[in-house]
Design an enzyme around this catalytic site. Structure first.
Site, PDB file in Angstrom:
ATOM      1  N   ASP A 180      -9.093   3.745  -0.784  1.00  0.00           N
ATOM      2  CA  ASP A 180      -8.489   3.409  -2.068  1.00  0.00           C
ATOM      3  C   ASP A 180      -8.084   4.696  -2.788  1.00  0.00           C
ATOM      4  O   ASP A 180      -8.858   5.662  -2.841  1.00  0.00           O
ATOM      5  CB  ASP A 180      -9.507   2.629  -2.902  1.00  0.00           C
ATOM      6  N   GLU A 224      -4.134   4.777   0.421  1.00  0.00           N
ATOM      7  CA  GLU A 224      -3.080   4.813  -0.585  1.00  0.00           C
ATOM      8  C   GLU A 224      -2.779   6.271  -0.927  1.00  0.00           C
ATOM      9  O   GLU A 224      -3.613   6.951  -1.519  1.00  0.00           O
ATOM     10  CB  GLU A 224      -3.520   4.073  -1.848  1.00  0.00           C
TER      11      GLU A 224
END
Length: 836
Positions: free
Chosen positions: A526, A555
């Site tokens: 994340d 990400e």
């Protein structure tokens, strides 16, 4: 524990040294929501008192407080020193009481400690270099007072001061005549003010600190053996450390054992006997204050993470655990990811699960809807994906593990990174159960040929103040801007400092642990752009030592955190991170429209808009040529997707950008998006339920919305079987025809040829390795227009259909309709052909 409540009441006590509270007030807000002001209406023995009442908590998990002076029409004429403070605990009635002292950033919940801190003092003295100490006092200096500090070692030896320089009304800098040492303890004395220990906050990035205190062992936490458990804690700034044992249970009074200082800033204690199931915490004395914290390396926990727990891995494993193997994976680009929330999978009444919302519920076999559609693990194993990507399953804060059905959360609010989340276990009180049941789920998925990817959140903690990391080594694990404000690239005000040796070690150790102990097959990071390149390289290296087929991706957004741009593990630096994948938001936005403008129509809903962005995904994110370039050196660095847990589902987004009216057209757009995704190079990711037109009732950020919004609607799946069959066919097509999952950029550039097409149409041919039926030449065309298009293929011959926009299969089901040598592509459809 923060009790979930509709209405919260917080009594705020505030002390100012000038005792002038006129125009001062409290600004308060449920975290993530709007705030409002509350006046100080009373005076008490401590100072002034305000009562904050918030009537619409709506699932908030903490309350923000800020003190301000409103004057001359300006509500924010002055702010109290420091930053936002947060009330992290409410009692069962939804009440809390806190104390604030002028010039002190702490929010006190202990009245006695607040009274002690109310007197004038040096609130912090920090070594900022080997010749400087920054001292901060909690009372503004009067014009006639000049600081005259003395500096000594902890044993009283005087340290000569070269100069003292005021740097504001509450702070001054001490410059020493000789270099200081990070191995020494120093004390500042300033007139009648109480003495203050010098902390090493300002030295955490100094090479000398890392050289002396970066621990290089592999035994942090509780290392279990049948005859002895060894506890090792890293706390280099603690003066004393003790091990608190709870043999009678997590709520009993502790037995404290003094820990022994050991190498590189660690403390150690060896406890004889078989200690499986023993609860424990650490207590450290820092700057005269005792702090209790759960072990950041705890492998399991009591309910709601109040205590760490010792666990024997052998007694916390299901039968057959040591014998089972990972499913095979020949190349990273063979992977198809399926993003799933453990609770969502089985909470719908028609899921058929006996233990809904749990690890075991998802592992149940033979579950069906009332209409006979397989659900849960049976459905997943028949769909045709290769990896189940689970939203966070490590311990997080926002769901009460003792009443898990009352609240919902995605889990992006981590507390502990080595322990499974207890709300997914059938018994959160027993620390072995959550471990065993997560392993049971992983073993069941492996048994069905499905690999398991974990969504991991190391970029922030739920709260820096509540974090065990901050309690044990204040100021070390979290970044700050140059002015001292907490870094906020994550949007939650506590970016972790992966560039520091021990935060990097925690990340690498945790990933290695999940890969080895739980046999996890991949990791999705994340907000990976918060982390530094070197940390992600080291994670990849450690995973390769376990199994080179383990996937690593995340990400790669460029975020505003105080780390040089060239060091961020973000999309612009993808080529510095071989074999690390990046979510490809250009492809997502190209297909559906930008996520920050719900009215924008992308390729599938906008008659071919943003086709260039879609092409970057079609070629796997590589530099292809013909003006198409991307971030990736190789296609395994590209994770293509059109929807995930964040933002609107594609079905909901198309309703916003194209109108609710024509659901037939929307369904065609969604099928077109699925075909684009699964016929593109790189690694595709499907969001659970995407294949049956999943809706979240228009909610774009359902991280704490109720189950009715988030759960997988198995009745909707049953009524949309033709869409499931279409996606299942596309998955089979991709699996059986290797040309759609080429492993290298060179192979893609050699095999893929763009076919000139009218605006609104994407078309190409592929020449890849022959499949088991001898097919090796392919043509694919995607028509985003609302009218049919005829296309001249560059090659003649006998083409056969694998996909016609409503059907898809790995085996040809019809001869292609090539009247006059032209391929006819229906509106809002994909056509994929093959020939020998």
């Amino acid at each position: 524990m923060f009790m979930q409540t509709e209405r919260a009441r917080v009594i705020v006590h505030y002390y100012r040294f000038d005792e002038n509270y006129e125009l001062w007030n409290v600004w308060a807000w449920p975290d993530g929501e709007e705030g409002c002001g509350f006046p100080f209406e009373e005076r008490d023995a401590f100072g002034a008192k305000a009562v904050v009442v918030l009537d619409d908590m709506a699932g908030a998990t903490r309350i923000g407080l800020l003190l301000r002076r409103s004057a001359g029409g300006d509500d924010w004429a002055e702010r109290e020193v420091g930053h936002d403070r947060f009330v992290e605990e409410l009692d069962e009635s939804g009440d809390a009481e806190v104390w604030i002292v002028e010039g002190d950033e702490r929010l006190y919940t202990d009245a006695e400690l607040a009274w002690r801190r109310r007197r004038p003092r040096v609130v912090e003295a920090t070594m900022t270099s080997r010749r400087t100490i920054l001292a901060t006092i909690n009372r503004r200096s009067s014009g006639d007072r000049r600081p005259e500090p003395t500096l000594t070692t902890a044993d009283g030896a005087v340290v000569p001061i070269a100069e003292t320089v005021a740097v504001g009304p509450r702070a001054y800098r001490i410059e020493t005549a000789a270099a200081l040492s990070v191995l020494e303890r120093y004390v500042v004395r300033d007139g009648e003010l109480p003495e203050a220990n010098v902390t090493l906050r300002g030295m955490f990035d100094d090479p000398e600190f890392e050289r002396h205190y970066a621990y290089d062992g592999d035994d942090l936490g509780a290392t279990y053996a049948p005859d002895e458990t060894t506890f090792r804690l890293w706390a280099p700034t603690a003066e004393i450390a003790t091990l608190a044992l709870y043999p009678g249970g997590p709520d009993d009074a502790p037995e404290e054992r003094p820990m022994t200082p050991s190498r590189q800033g660690t403390w150690i204690y060896r406890l004889p006997g078989d200690r499986h199931g023993l609860f424990y915490t650490y207590k450290v004395l820092i700057d005269g204050e005792w702090r209790e914290a759960v072990d950041p390396y705890a492998r399991s926990l009591s309910a709601n993470g109040r205590r760490g727990a010792v666990v024997d891995p052998a007694r916390a494993a299901p039968d057959g655990w040591t014998a089972h193997d990972r499913p095979p994976l020949a190349a990273a680009t063979d992977a198809v990811l399926y993003e799933l929330h453990v609770r969502d999978a089985t909470m719908h009444p028609d899921s058929g699960a006996a233990r809904p919302g749990t690890f075991l519920g998802l592992a149940e076999e033979g579950t069906r809807t009332q209409g006979g559609l397989p659900t849960g693990i049976d459905y997943l194993s028949e769909l045709g994906v290769t990896h189940i990507q689970l939203l966070p399953v490590n311990d997080f804060v926002s769901v009460d593990e003792t009443d898990r059905e009352r609240l919902y959360n995605w889990g992006y609010d981590p507390a502990f990174w080595f322990a499974p989340e207890g709300s997914y276990a059938t018994d959160a009180q027993d620390p072995a159960v959550r471990v065993r049941e997560l392993k049971t789920l992983i073993q069941a998925l492996h048994g069905r040929g499905l690999r398991v990817t974990l969504d991991v959140v190391f970029n922030h903690a739920f709260s820096a103040g509540r974090s065990a990391l901050e309690k044990l080594v204040p100021g070390y694990y979290f970044r700050a801007y140059a002015d001292g404000r907490p870094a906020n690239g994550t949007g939650v005000g506590n970016d972790t400092a992966s560039e520091r040796a021990m935060m990097r070690k925690l990340i690498v150790d945790a990933i290695s642990y999940w890969a080895r102990e739980y046999r996890v097959d991949g990791f999705r990071f994340d907000l990976m752009g918060i982390h530094d390149v070197e940390t992600m390289r080291l994670v990849r290296e450690r995973l390769d030592a376990v199994d080179e087929t383990i996937l690593l991706y995340g990400e790669g957004w460029v975020l505003d955190t105080p780390l040089p741009e060239e060091r961020k593990a973000a999309l612009p630096n993808a080529r510095l991170l071989p074999r690390v994948g990046f979510f490809h938001d250009r492809f997502r936005d190209g297909v559906r429209g930008g996520v920050f403008d719900a009215a924008e129509r992308g390729f599938v809903g906008g008659e071919g808009a943003r086709a260039h962005d879609v092409w970057t995904g079609v070629v796997g994110g590589i530099d292809y040529g013909r003006g198409i370039s991307g971030h990736a050196a190789e296609p395994e660095q590209t994770i293509n997707y059109v929807e995930v847990h964040d933002n609107h589902t594609l079905w909901d987004r198309l309703a916003l950008s194209n109108g609710d009216g024509d659901e037939t057209a929307r369904a065609a757009m969604q099928r077109l998006a699925a075909a684009l995704l699964l016929a593109s190079q790189g690694i595709p990711l499907l969001h659970a339920g995407q294949e049956w037109l999943r809706t979240k009732r228009g909610e774009h950020n359902s991280y704490r919305s109720p189950d009715e919004v988030n759960r997988l609607d198995w009745s909707r799946a049953a009524s949309n079987r033709e869409h499931i069959d279409y996606v299942r066919g596309l998955l089979a097509l991709r699996r059986s025809h290797a040309a759609f999952r080429l492993p290298t950029a060179e192979a893609i550039r050699s095999a893929l040829r763009i076919v000139d097409s009218p605006a609104g149409v994407i078309a190409y041919t592929l020449q890849g390795p022959a499949n088991d039926r001898g097919f090796r030449i392919y043509a694919a065309a995607f028509n985003a227009l609302t009218s049919p298009v005829s296309l001249q293929l560059p090659e003649g011959g006998r083409w056969q259909s694998l996909c016609d926009g409503s059907r898809a299969s790995d085996v040809p089901f019809a001869a292609a309709d090539l009247a006059d040598g032209l391929l006819r592509i229906p509106p809002l459809s994909a056509v994929i052909l093959c020939k020998s």
